[in-house]
Design a protein around this motif. Structure first.
Motif, PDB file in Angstrom:
ATOM      1  N   GLY A 147       2.095  -6.715  -0.267  1.00  0.00           N
ATOM      2  CA  GLY A 147       0.923  -6.457   0.384  1.00  0.00           C
ATOM      3  C   GLY A 147       0.928  -5.919   1.670  1.00  0.00           C
ATOM      4  O   GLY A 147      -0.015  -5.398   2.178  1.00  0.00           O
ATOM      5  N   LEU A 148       2.140  -5.308   1.974  1.00  0.00           N
ATOM      6  CA  LEU A 148       2.222  -4.456   3.251  1.00  0.00           C
ATOM      7  C   LEU A 148       1.728  -2.920   2.924  1.00  0.00           C
ATOM      8  O   LEU A 148       1.667  -2.139   3.711  1.00  0.00           O
ATOM      9  CB  LEU A 148       3.537  -4.495   3.766  1.00  0.00           C
ATOM     10  N   LEU A 149       1.860  -2.432   1.419  1.00  0.00           N
ATOM     11  CA  LEU A 149       1.277  -1.590   1.000  1.00  0.00           C
ATOM     12  C   LEU A 149      -0.161  -1.059   1.315  1.00  0.00           C
ATOM     13  O   LEU A 149      -0.875  -0.898   0.546  1.00  0.00           O
ATOM     14  CB  LEU A 149       1.950  -0.968  -0.220  1.00  0.00           C
ATOM     15  N   ALA A 150      -0.421  -1.272   2.631  1.00  0.00           N
ATOM     16  CA  ALA A 150      -2.025  -1.297   3.036  1.00  0.00           C
ATOM     17  C   ALA A 150      -2.728   0.011   2.791  1.00  0.00           C
ATOM     18  O   ALA A 150      -3.936   0.107   2.677  1.00  0.00           O
ATOM     19  CB  ALA A 150      -2.283  -1.620   4.149  1.00  0.00           C
ATOM     20  N   LYS A 151      -2.178   1.275   2.472  1.00  0.00           N
ATOM     21  CA  LYS A 151      -2.585   2.493   2.517  1.00  0.00           C
ATOM     22  C   LYS A 151      -2.953   2.942   0.887  1.00  0.00           C
ATOM     23  O   LYS A 151      -3.209   3.839   0.499  1.00  0.00           O
ATOM     24  CB  LYS A 151      -1.575   3.650   3.024  1.00  0.00           C
ATOM     25  N   MET A 152      -2.468   1.933  -0.122  1.00  0.00           N
ATOM     26  CA  MET A 152      -2.673   2.311  -1.314  1.00  0.00           C
ATOM     27  C   MET A 152      -4.263   2.400  -1.675  1.00  0.00           C
ATOM     28  O   MET A 152      -5.144   1.748  -1.383  1.00  0.00           O
ATOM     29  CB  MET A 152      -2.049   1.162  -2.400  1.00  0.00           C
ATOM     30  N   THR A 153      -4.397   3.511  -2.465  1.00  0.00           N
ATOM     31  CA  THR A 153      -5.781   3.762  -2.927  1.00  0.00           C
ATOM     32  C   THR A 153      -5.984   3.886  -4.390  1.00  0.00           C
ATOM     33  O   THR A 153      -7.123   3.915  -4.994  1.00  0.00           O
ATOM     34  CB  THR A 153      -6.387   4.843  -2.145  1.00  0.00           C
ATOM     35  N   ALA A 154      -4.744   4.149  -5.151  1.00  0.00           N
ATOM     36  CA  ALA A 154      -5.059   4.607  -6.573  1.00  0.00           C
ATOM     37  C   ALA A 154      -3.703   4.050  -7.399  1.00  0.00           C
ATOM     38  O   ALA A 154      -2.752   4.350  -6.714  1.00  0.00           O
ATOM     39  CB  ALA A 154      -5.389   5.970  -6.721  1.00  0.00           C
ATOM     40  N   SER A 155      -3.886   3.559  -8.488  1.00  0.00           N
ATOM     41  CA  SER A 155      -2.728   3.414  -9.231  1.00  0.00           C
ATOM     42  C   SER A 155      -1.526   2.228  -8.940  1.00  0.00           C
ATOM     43  O   SER A 155      -0.749   2.813  -8.370  1.00  0.00           O
ATOM     44  CB  SER A 155      -2.056   4.470  -9.674  1.00  0.00           C
ATOM     45  N   PHE A 156      -2.062   1.133  -8.611  1.00  0.00           N
ATOM     46  CA  PHE A 156      -1.347   0.091  -8.494  1.00  0.00           C
ATOM     47  C   PHE A 156      -1.058  -0.617  -9.649  1.00  0.00           C
ATOM     48  O   PHE A 156      -1.836  -1.394 -10.171  1.00  0.00           O
ATOM     49  CB  PHE A 156      -1.487  -0.736  -7.345  1.00  0.00           C
ATOM     50  N   CYS A 174       5.225 -14.125 -13.186  1.00  0.00           N
ATOM     51  CA  CYS A 174       4.597 -15.516 -13.326  1.00  0.00           C
ATOM     52  C   CYS A 174       3.938 -15.845 -11.833  1.00  0.00           C
ATOM     53  O   CYS A 174       4.050 -15.025 -10.857  1.00  0.00           O
ATOM     54  CB  CYS A 174       5.437 -16.390 -13.698  1.00  0.00           C
ATOM     55  N   ALA A 175       3.631 -17.109 -11.983  1.00  0.00           N
ATOM     56  CA  ALA A 175       2.865 -17.703 -10.723  1.00  0.00           C
ATOM     57  C   ALA A 175       1.569 -16.794 -10.340  1.00  0.00           C
ATOM     58  O   ALA A 175       1.155 -16.073 -10.788  1.00  0.00           O
ATOM     59  CB  ALA A 175       3.971 -17.914  -9.581  1.00  0.00           C
ATOM     60  N   ASP A 176       1.176 -17.272  -9.110  1.00  0.00           N
ATOM     61  CA  ASP A 176      -0.088 -16.707  -8.587  1.00  0.00           C
ATOM     62  C   ASP A 176       0.166 -15.530  -7.944  1.00  0.00           C
ATOM     63  O   ASP A 176       1.477 -15.092  -7.098  1.00  0.00           O
ATOM     64  CB  ASP A 176      -0.952 -17.799  -7.653  1.00  0.00           C
ATOM     65  N   VAL A 177      -0.725 -14.475  -8.186  1.00  0.00           N
ATOM     66  CA  VAL A 177      -0.575 -13.401  -7.204  1.00  0.00           C
ATOM     67  C   VAL A 177      -0.656 -13.478  -5.659  1.00  0.00           C
ATOM     68  O   VAL A 177      -1.672 -14.426  -5.183  1.00  0.00           O
ATOM     69  CB  VAL A 177      -1.662 -12.255  -7.455  1.00  0.00           C
ATOM     70  N   PRO A 178       0.304 -13.253  -4.928  1.00  0.00           N
ATOM     71  CA  PRO A 178       0.466 -13.545  -3.385  1.00  0.00           C
ATOM     72  C   PRO A 178      -1.006 -13.040  -2.780  1.00  0.00           C
ATOM     73  O   PRO A 178      -1.545 -12.177  -3.117  1.00  0.00           O
ATOM     74  CB  PRO A 178       1.490 -12.774  -2.865  1.00  0.00           C
ATOM     75  N   THR A 179      -1.387 -13.876  -1.823  1.00  0.00           N
ATOM     76  CA  THR A 179      -2.775 -13.605  -1.343  1.00  0.00           C
ATOM     77  C   THR A 179      -2.619 -12.392  -0.448  1.00  0.00           C
ATOM     78  O   THR A 179      -3.760 -11.531  -0.685  1.00  0.00           O
ATOM     79  CB  THR A 179      -3.140 -14.655  -0.223  1.00  0.00           C
ATOM     80  N   GLU A 180      -1.557 -12.038   0.079  1.00  0.00           N
ATOM     81  CA  GLU A 180      -1.436 -10.814   0.723  1.00  0.00           C
ATOM     82  C   GLU A 180      -1.720  -9.585   0.023  1.00  0.00           C
ATOM     83  O   GLU A 180      -2.195  -8.434   0.271  1.00  0.00           O
ATOM     84  CB  GLU A 180       0.130 -10.815   1.515  1.00  0.00           C
ATOM     85  N   LEU A 181      -1.036  -9.791  -1.410  1.00  0.00           N
ATOM     86  CA  LEU A 181      -1.115  -8.499  -2.374  1.00  0.00           C
ATOM     87  C   LEU A 181      -2.437  -8.446  -2.850  1.00  0.00           C
ATOM     88  O   LEU A 181      -2.987  -7.371  -2.963  1.00  0.00           O
ATOM     89  CB  LEU A 181      -0.007  -8.828  -3.506  1.00  0.00           C
ATOM     90  N   GLN A 182      -2.989  -9.576  -3.326  1.00  0.00           N
ATOM     91  CA  GLN A 182      -4.398  -9.616  -3.828  1.00  0.00           C
ATOM     92  C   GLN A 182      -5.601  -8.946  -2.849  1.00  0.00           C
ATOM     93  O   GLN A 182      -6.508  -8.485  -3.402  1.00  0.00           O
ATOM     94  CB  GLN A 182      -4.737 -11.021  -4.148  1.00  0.00           C
ATOM     95  N   ALA A 183      -5.348  -9.038  -1.481  1.00  0.00           N
ATOM     96  CA  ALA A 183      -6.111  -8.298  -0.418  1.00  0.00           C
ATOM     97  C   ALA A 183      -6.327  -6.874  -0.812  1.00  0.00           C
ATOM     98  O   ALA A 183      -7.147  -6.170  -0.105  1.00  0.00           O
ATOM     99  CB  ALA A 183      -5.466  -8.539   0.871  1.00  0.00           C
ATOM    100  N   LEU A 184      -5.273  -6.237  -1.459  1.00  0.00           N
ATOM    101  CA  LEU A 184      -5.217  -4.733  -1.546  1.00  0.00           C
ATOM    102  C   LEU A 184      -6.254  -4.431  -2.862  1.00  0.00           C
ATOM    103  O   LEU A 184      -6.629  -3.027  -2.878  1.00  0.00           O
ATOM    104  CB  LEU A 184      -3.887  -4.212  -1.804  1.00  0.00           C
ATOM    105  N   SER A 185      -6.403  -5.179  -3.563  1.00  0.00           N
ATOM    106  CA  SER A 185      -7.114  -4.950  -4.787  1.00  0.00           C
ATOM    107  C   SER A 185      -8.326  -4.302  -4.522  1.00  0.00           C
ATOM    108  O   SER A 185      -8.864  -3.471  -5.605  1.00  0.00           O
ATOM    109  CB  SER A 185      -7.130  -6.189  -5.707  1.00  0.00           C
TER     110      SER A 185
END
Length: 847
Positions: A195-204, A213-224
């Protein structure tokens, strides 16, 4: 010098030349999009100036990635071996390309094993680390988290990576596009650190990892919401408890404690005696333990674990494992080459130059072994052609320089001796091939022998000069060529042969391999190193002629092997020509036919007689007497007929007496005249004059019988057994035969008076002819005597006697010497070698 090789998108086939490794000024090679086959040459690792564009992608290259390419430490961009058929592991040495900033590509091959941790040293990488579509396995190195400058294109998709996605990837905070981990075998939860990769804009993209497995961490889901495409759930186990898809053990939910029942109201009773209570059995769950002192369940700390639900204490992680989290039910095995810390909370690297022994200690690499990073259980062997430079704890295994070699497990490289050479990374020194040499040690190449030198052997330290008479035009000669015929080389080390005709003269030549022009052309002969024109009478078709071995034509003669004058023989049939075979004596009979000898081969041996046309002939009935017998028979027949017809002849003569006298006088004049002409012709010829031309010469030959030279027709020499037929005998017969012949005929057919007249007439004729002969002889003798040129020496011819023919009257008798050498001076008119010499009469013998 060449700095760039570029031939991309072409039709190149074949293999990449290893000789490229010798072009050390190259800074880039681009051979992409061709049809090259074979392996990637390890020699490319010698191109230390390469700084960009080693592009061999989109070919058909096979084999492994050479570890030597790690020596290209100046590479800053475009290290691309993608889209080939390469196999094996990714060399750890590639981690030395620490200046690499973009386009490090090994994609679309068949590379296996784990991804080297050393790639975490490429700290300048900012774009396109592409290892996709291989067969890489095991876990991703946590060291990738060090590539903090990466901003785009981390392509690790379509491999066989397993285990958890490293939390360290959350450090790649500059990533903006193309973070691709799809189509692998990653497991467990997605790290919240992504979730720290906040500059991502394309192709994750992390899809197609069935065990995530398990749930997508909230911090990562915030980038979607800010990334397109966002693909993390397809073909994964997102939303499923990890223990159901992994080997983790699911922890059951503790059952609630039942509510206590109300105590009934009871009649007070006496207080019972207290019974000691047992220690309670409490299910704390894995990763926890029951603390008896505090009476509560406590979590296992880092470095510890609990793999039972009813534990009363936590276990310390064994050596080689670690646990960096609380509440763990197991310990994680340290990665290859790592050793667990003393508190078992982490794994650390053993130093380079060491190996991990049983996951418990770091041991130094022994001699001949190395470890660029810590190895497991053993260090790497330093192979033949390489060396470690240190006796222990070696971190590198470097190639031997050109001119040196190693046989394997070497600390230092050995130096090639003189006569041998080697290229870099050689396991042995090679002998210089024939035609080459090296005179110094540590040679990288051998030098060709220069022109004028040669070397037939291998392993030579120098070249030999071409010997005299040989040469070599080009360098690298294994042998020298002999100078061809007509040329020569005086000195050693010749690069060309000089032509005799140009250098010495047109009359000179030589045999093959000559050091000088020691022969003459066919028309010349050699005397004292000089070529002279062959005289008339010498065969001018014979090669390699010298004065001593001159080959005479038939009909010619010379007095010694050192004589330069050649004479035409007086009796040509006796002179067979050829060479004088015995030069050590004065016996030159090899120039004469059988039965003849002496000067000019004019002396006939006993039992032989001289025929002017045929030379010396054997005194047999067939040869000597057949003609004489025929003449005798004809003469007898004529006399017989004349005697039988005597009366009729006398009567005829009386009737025509006047006419007979007239015709007799005319015939006498003609007879005398023709005799004079014949004698002149004979003398002219025998003093060396030219032959009378036809038709007059033919006429003279036709009437030659008028000379009445009976000596020529009758082999008188065959009548003598113990003595020779000499000049006196010949003169006597030559004078008496005509008188006897005509006198006898006159006695038979004429009266005495007429006979006397005829006899007188014939006597006068003979006397007149002889007088003419004497006049001619005196004139010829004077002419011959006055010509004093062309002098030669005759000696040791002790034959005695004089010539038995009127013709040799030109010869002058010389006094004998007191020492019986009988030496005479040869004098002849200056008409070249056809001139007839004046010879002492006692040297020659008729017949």
């Amino acid at each position: 010098s060449t700095t760039s090789i570029s031939q991309d998108s072409g039709d190149l086939t074949g293999t990449i030349p290893t000789e490229f490794g010798l072009m050390t000024d190259l800074t880039e090679i681009n051979l992409s999009d061709n049809s090259l086959i074979g392996t990637v040459p390890s020699e490319l690792g010698n191109l230390y100036k390469m700084n960009s564009n080693l592009r061999l992608e989109s070919n058909l290259l096979t084999g492994t990635v050479p570890s030597e390419l790690g020596n290209l430490v100046q590479m800053a961009a475009w290290f691309n071996l993608g889209s080939n058929l390469l196999e094996g592991t990714i060399p750890t040495q590639l981690g030395k390309q620490t200046l690499m900033s973009g386009n490090f590509r090994l994609n679309v091959n068949s590379l296996t094993s784990s991804m080297p941790t050393e790639l975490g040293n490429l700290l300048e990488m900012s774009i396109n680390l592409n290892l996709q579509r291989n067969s890489l396995d095991s876990s991703l190195p946590t060291e990738l988290g060090r590539l903090e400058k990466m901003s785009s294109a981390l392509f690790l998709r379509t491999n066989a990576f397993s285990s958890k996605i490293p939390t360290e990837l959350g450090k790649l905070v500059e990533m903006q596009t193309s973070f691709s981990l799809s189509f692998n075998s990653f497991s467990s939860t997605l790290p919240t650190e992504l979730g720290l990769l906040a500059k991502m804009t394309a192709s994750f993209i992390t899809k197609e990892n069935p065990k995530i497995c398990a749930d997508v961490p909230t911090e990562l889901q915030a980038l979607s919401s800010g990334v397109t495409p966002w693909q993390i759930t397809t073909s994964t186990a997102i939303g499923t408890v990890c223990c159901e898809v992994t080997e983790e053990t699911c922890v059951p939910t503790s059952a609630p404690s039942p509510s206590p029942s109300p105590l009934p109201t009871a009649v007070p009773s006496p207080l019972p005696t207290a019974v000691p209570s047992l220690l309670p059995t409490v299910d704390c769950g894995m990763g926890r333990f029951w603390n008896e002192e505090s009476g509560v369940c406590e979590e296992c700390g880092r470095g510890y674990y609990s793999d039972t639900r009813l534990a009363h204490s936590c276990k310390f992680c064994p050596a080689g494992r670690y646990n960096d989290e609380w509440v763990s039910h197991n310990c994680t095995i340290c990665e290859t080459g790592k050793l667990s810390s003393s508190d078992r909370t982490s794994c650390g690297d053993c130093d380079a130059g060491t190996y991990v022994l049983n996951s418990t200690s770091c041991e130094e690499c022994p001699s001949g072994y190395y470890a660029p990073t810590a190895q497991v259980d053993a260090c790497l062997e330093c192979s033949a052609g390489d060396h470690t430079s240190v006796t222990s704890a070696a971190t590198t295994c470097s190639s031997c320089d050109g001119g040196t070699y190693s046989e394997g497990l070497a600390v230092n490289c050995s130096v090639c001796e003189a006569g041998k050479y080697s290229s870099s990374r050689a396991s042995e020194c090679m002998n210089c091939t024939h035609g080459t040499f090296t005179s110094s040690k540590r040679s990288v190449v051998c030098t060709e022998c220069s022109a004028g030198k040669y070397q037939p052997s291998y392993g030579a330290v120098g070249c030999d000069y071409c010997l005299n008479g040989t040469y070599s035009v080009q360098g690298g000669a294994t042998m020298c060529e002999p100078c061809p015929e007509g040329s020569f080389a005086r000195s050693e080390g010749s690069t060309t042969c000089a032509k005799c005709k140009v250098t010495i003269g047109i009359m000179y030549t030589s045999s093959e391999g000559s050091t000088s022009c020691n022969q003459c052309e066919r028309q010349y002969y050699m005397k004292n190193g000089n070529c002279k024109l062959k005289p008339d009478g010498v065969n001018d078709e014979v090669e390699m002629s010298t004065l001593e071995n001159l080959i005479l034509n038939e009909g010619w003669y010379r007095f010694s092997a050192t004589s330069e004058i050649v004479y035409e023989c007086l009796s040509p049939p006796n002179c067979v020509g050829g060479a004088i075979t015995n030069t050590s004596t004065l016996d030159y009979s090899s120039l004469c036919r059988k039965g003849s000898g002496g000067p000019f081969c004019w002396r006939c041996d006993p039992e032989f007689y001289l025929n002017e046309d045929l030379g010396c002939i054997n005194c047999t009935m067939t040869n000597a007497w057949l003609g004489l017998t025929i003449i005798a028979v004809l003469s007898i027949a004529i006399i017989t007929v004349a005697f039988a017809l005597k009366d009729r002849i006398i009567a005829f003569q009386k009737r025509h007496k006047k006419r007979f006298v007239e015709y007799g006088q005319r015939g006498t004049c003609m007879f005398v005249t023709m005799q004079i002409l014949l004698v002149l012709n004979t003398q002219h010829h025998q003093v060396g004059g030219a032959k009378i031309p036809n038709p007059y010469g033919g006429f003279v030959d036709l009437v030659g019988f008028i000379a009445l030279d009976v000596v020529e027709f009758v082999p008188f020499n065959c009548m003598y057994e113990n003595s020779s037929f000499d000049h006196f005998d010949a003169l006597l017969i030559f004078s008496l035969v005509p008188l006897g012949l005509f006198g006898g005929l006159e006695i038979i057919v004429t009266p005495a008076a007429t006979a006397a007249t005829i006899i007188t007439t014939n006597a006068a004729t003979t006397i007149t002819a002889n007088a003419a002969t004497n006049v001619t002889t005196n004139v010829t003798t004077n002419v011959t005597t006055n010509h004093t040129n062309d002098t030669a020496v005759l000696s040791r011819w002790l034959f005695g006697g004089v010539l038995a023919s009127p013709a040799p009257a030109i010869y002058k008798e010389l006094p004998r010497g007191p020492d019986v050498h009988d030496t005479a001076i040869l004098r002849a008119p200056n008409h070249r070698t056809k001139d007839l010499p004046v010879v002492p009469l006692h040297f020659l013998r008729h017949g």
